[in-house]
Write a protein that holds these residues in place. Sequence first.
Motif, mmCIF file in Angstrom:
data_model
loop_
_atom_site.group_PDB
_atom_site.id
_atom_site.type_symbol
_atom_site.label_atom_id
_atom_site.label_comp_id
_atom_site.label_asym_id
_atom_site.label_seq_id
_atom_site.Cartn_x
_atom_site.Cartn_y
_atom_site.Cartn_z
ATOM 1 N N ILE A 80 -7.441 2.976 -17.010
ATOM 2 C CA ILE A 80 -8.076 3.299 -15.724
ATOM 3 C C ILE A 80 -7.454 2.493 -14.604
ATOM 4 O O ILE A 80 -7.115 3.016 -13.535
ATOM 5 C CB ILE A 80 -9.596 3.059 -15.807
ATOM 6 C CG1 ILE A 80 -10.259 4.114 -16.692
ATOM 7 C CG2 ILE A 80 -10.223 3.079 -14.414
ATOM 8 C CD1 ILE A 80 -11.711 3.807 -17.036
ATOM 9 N N VAL A 81 -7.271 1.193 -14.819
ATOM 10 C CA VAL A 81 -6.696 0.355 -13.768
ATOM 11 C C VAL A 81 -5.233 0.728 -13.516
ATOM 12 O O VAL A 81 -4.763 0.689 -12.378
ATOM 13 C CB VAL A 81 -6.856 -1.135 -14.122
ATOM 14 C CG1 VAL A 81 -6.095 -2.017 -13.149
ATOM 15 C CG2 VAL A 81 -8.340 -1.510 -14.102
ATOM 16 N N ALA A 82 -4.511 1.129 -14.562
ATOM 17 C CA ALA A 82 -3.131 1.570 -14.365
ATOM 18 C C ALA A 82 -3.051 2.813 -13.491
ATOM 19 O O ALA A 82 -2.018 3.076 -12.869
ATOM 20 C CB ALA A 82 -2.469 1.838 -15.713
ATOM 21 N N SER A 83 -4.140 3.574 -13.408
ATOM 22 C CA SER A 83 -4.146 4.790 -12.592
ATOM 23 C C SER A 83 -4.501 4.515 -11.140
ATOM 24 O O SER A 83 -4.582 5.447 -10.336
ATOM 25 C CB SER A 83 -5.143 5.804 -13.182
ATOM 26 O OG SER A 83 -6.491 5.423 -12.906
ATOM 27 N N ARG A 84 -4.705 3.231 -10.788
ATOM 28 C CA ARG A 84 -5.131 2.846 -9.449
ATOM 29 C C ARG A 84 -4.116 1.907 -8.818
ATOM 30 O O ARG A 84 -3.306 1.291 -9.509
ATOM 31 C CB ARG A 84 -6.506 2.179 -9.509
ATOM 32 C CG ARG A 84 -7.579 3.112 -10.082
ATOM 33 C CD ARG A 84 -8.896 2.407 -10.315
ATOM 34 N NE ARG A 84 -9.913 3.352 -10.779
ATOM 35 C CZ ARG A 84 -11.131 3.022 -11.146
ATOM 36 N NH1 ARG A 84 -11.518 1.751 -11.118
ATOM 37 N NH2 ARG A 84 -11.991 3.947 -11.550
ATOM 38 N N LEU A 85 -4.190 1.755 -7.519
ATOM 39 C CA LEU A 85 -3.209 0.950 -6.798
ATOM 40 C C LEU A 85 -3.507 -0.543 -6.882
ATOM 41 O O LEU A 85 -2.605 -1.358 -7.048
ATOM 42 C CB LEU A 85 -3.159 1.382 -5.328
ATOM 43 C CG LEU A 85 -2.068 0.734 -4.476
ATOM 44 C CD1 LEU A 85 -0.685 1.143 -4.976
ATOM 45 C CD2 LEU A 85 -2.239 1.119 -3.006
ATOM 46 N N ALA A 86 -4.771 -0.917 -6.780
ATOM 47 C CA ALA A 86 -5.160 -2.324 -6.734
ATOM 48 C C ALA A 86 -5.372 -2.874 -8.137
ATOM 49 O O ALA A 86 -5.202 -2.168 -9.141
ATOM 50 C CB ALA A 86 -6.417 -2.483 -5.891
ATOM 51 N N GLU B 259 6.444 -5.156 -6.161
ATOM 52 C CA GLU B 259 6.958 -3.841 -5.807
ATOM 53 C C GLU B 259 6.368 -2.835 -6.784
ATOM 54 O O GLU B 259 6.156 -3.159 -7.957
ATOM 55 C CB GLU B 259 8.482 -3.824 -5.863
ATOM 56 C CG GLU B 259 9.129 -4.712 -4.813
ATOM 57 C CD GLU B 259 10.633 -4.800 -4.964
ATOM 58 O OE1 GLU B 259 11.340 -4.518 -3.983
ATOM 59 O OE2 GLU B 259 11.089 -5.151 -6.076
ATOM 60 N N ILE B 260 6.108 -1.630 -6.322
ATOM 61 C CA ILE B 260 5.426 -0.634 -7.140
ATOM 62 C C ILE B 260 6.328 0.581 -7.300
ATOM 63 O O ILE B 260 6.492 1.378 -6.371
ATOM 64 C CB ILE B 260 4.074 -0.240 -6.518
ATOM 65 C CG1 ILE B 260 3.186 -1.483 -6.369
ATOM 66 C CG2 ILE B 260 3.382 0.813 -7.364
ATOM 67 C CD1 ILE B 260 1.881 -1.220 -5.654
ATOM 68 N N LEU C 280 0.837 -1.197 0.000
ATOM 69 C CA LEU C 280 0.000 0.000 0.000
ATOM 70 C C LEU C 280 0.874 1.248 0.000
ATOM 71 O O LEU C 280 0.399 2.352 0.258
ATOM 72 C CB LEU C 280 -0.939 -0.005 1.206
ATOM 73 C CG LEU C 280 -1.895 -1.200 1.267
ATOM 74 C CD1 LEU C 280 -2.815 -1.094 2.477
ATOM 75 C CD2 LEU C 280 -2.711 -1.312 -0.025
ATOM 76 N N GLN C 281 2.150 1.045 -0.313
ATOM 77 C CA GLN C 281 3.116 2.130 -0.445
ATOM 78 C C GLN C 281 3.780 2.013 -1.811
ATOM 79 O O GLN C 281 4.103 0.909 -2.249
ATOM 80 C CB GLN C 281 4.184 2.034 0.653
ATOM 81 C CG GLN C 281 3.640 2.068 2.072
ATOM 82 C CD GLN C 281 4.657 1.536 3.065
ATOM 83 O OE1 GLN C 281 4.638 0.367 3.434
ATOM 84 N NE2 GLN C 281 5.572 2.397 3.499
ATOM 85 N N THR C 282 3.980 3.113 -2.486
ATOM 86 C CA THR C 282 4.638 3.111 -3.791
ATOM 87 C C THR C 282 6.056 3.647 -3.649
ATOM 88 O O THR C 282 6.368 4.441 -2.760
ATOM 89 C CB THR C 282 3.869 3.959 -4.811
ATOM 90 O OG1 THR C 282 3.841 5.327 -4.366
ATOM 91 C CG2 THR C 282 2.437 3.451 -4.963
ATOM 92 N N VAL D 231 -0.089 4.595 -11.650
ATOM 93 C CA VAL D 231 0.163 4.298 -10.243
ATOM 94 C C VAL D 231 0.684 2.869 -10.109
ATOM 95 O O VAL D 231 1.714 2.622 -9.489
ATOM 96 C CB VAL D 231 -1.112 4.497 -9.391
ATOM 97 C CG1 VAL D 231 -0.862 4.060 -7.943
ATOM 98 C CG2 VAL D 231 -1.567 5.942 -9.450
ATOM 99 N N ASN D 232 -0.035 1.913 -10.714
ATOM 100 C CA ASN D 232 0.360 0.510 -10.686
ATOM 101 C C ASN D 232 -0.098 -0.136 -11.983
ATOM 102 O O ASN D 232 -1.296 -0.275 -12.226
ATOM 103 C CB ASN D 232 -0.262 -0.201 -9.476
ATOM 104 C CG ASN D 232 0.180 -1.649 -9.362
ATOM 105 O OD1 ASN D 232 0.968 -2.140 -10.170
ATOM 106 N ND2 ASN D 232 -0.315 -2.344 -8.363
ATOM 107 N N GLY D 233 0.861 -0.523 -12.818
ATOM 108 C CA GLY D 233 0.507 -1.100 -14.114
ATOM 109 C C GLY D 233 -0.007 -2.524 -14.041
ATOM 110 O O GLY D 233 -0.547 -3.041 -15.018
ATOM 111 N N LEU D 234 0.157 -3.179 -12.890
ATOM 112 C CA LEU D 234 -0.307 -4.561 -12.772
ATOM 113 C C LEU D 234 -1.827 -4.611 -12.833
ATOM 114 O O LEU D 234 -2.522 -3.845 -12.185
ATOM 115 C CB LEU D 234 0.187 -5.164 -11.467
ATOM 116 C CG LEU D 234 1.711 -5.219 -11.309
ATOM 117 C CD1 LEU D 234 2.086 -5.595 -9.887
ATOM 118 C CD2 LEU D 234 2.322 -6.191 -12.309
#
Length: 361
Positions: A327-333, A97-98, A20-22, A291-294
């Motif tokens: 959209i999902v890439a712009s979010r953490l989860a 890891e983010i 929950l930390q980037t 934020v998170n590409g996963l």
Amino acid sequence: MPEPYDVITMGRIGVDIYPLQTGVPLAQVETFGKFLGGSPSNVAVAAARLGRRTAVITRTGRDAFGDYLRQALGEFGVDDRWVSAVAEYPTPVTFCEIFPPDHFPLYFYRQPKAPDLEILGEELDLDAVRAARIFWMTGTGLCAEPSSTATLTALRARGAESAADASGPPRITVFDLDWRPMFWGDGKDDGRDGSHRSDGSGRGEGKGGKGRDDEVARACYREALAHATVAVGNLDECEIATGEREPHAAARALLAAGPELAVVKQGPEGVLAVHRDGTTVEIQPLPVDVVNGLGAGDAFGGALCHGLLAGWDTERVMRYANAAGAIVASRLACSSAMPYPQEVEQALADGVAGVATGTAP
């Protein structure tokens, strides 16, 4: 006969334990979140978020994490009737890891063997598989037995049904090339994968990891491609499947292997889609602060299913899927970040993917 599912996916499932930390190395992360994970399971979630009736065929461990995954699938509206437990193996977990915008190392814990590779062909509900409007399978499902035989059994059933019912509504079989080299080895590597599904256009470099010879994987992919109507992959995955890395050459090689539509994801260069009817579409990525590409590629996949089921033209499908991935890439989860239809339409109207909560509008 019961109403067919819009989408049935088959293959990997696990628990994503993500920071929950980037911008923090895994050794220094202090807070984590727990999420449903596994590419085909995420695709089922993504399609369900867009209003489709979905189910997943997979297996978990007989443990608390397995219980969690079945609970999560239900909460996301994904039917879990074909999710069964394997007593011998634990439910897999994955850490990451983010480091935005483009570095998201993954650490898979699937030893000694992942339960989702214990799917048995004789236990498949082939009537449901045949009837599904879309059946989605992945390259990972071909990496070990008995999963490989079960996956090919499902694909052959789809092909036989299409031949027997050519006058009925089209049934789409999607092969997500999903190349994870460490899954093809003897299980003695460290489970690291520097690759990722980034903005709906690619999964990163996809290098590293020990594995069976690429030619062995290519032979497995070739057999599966003969039964698919759609093939989806990034450049590394296309190269494994066809030996071609140049996008247009890779698309042509995929079509020659059997599918009617080839989708080649190219990261920052966007996505190329080539149809057997001659249609060629190239779409640039939607601008996004990553934020998170996963998970973005799985959002792309769920939206691809949604657009194909809606009967949209190829360009509209690709634009919609690109927006969902961004959209999902712009979010953490990942799974919990899958967008709703209104969010995708808003991103397309705005021409940019903004940060949102992933809750129903």
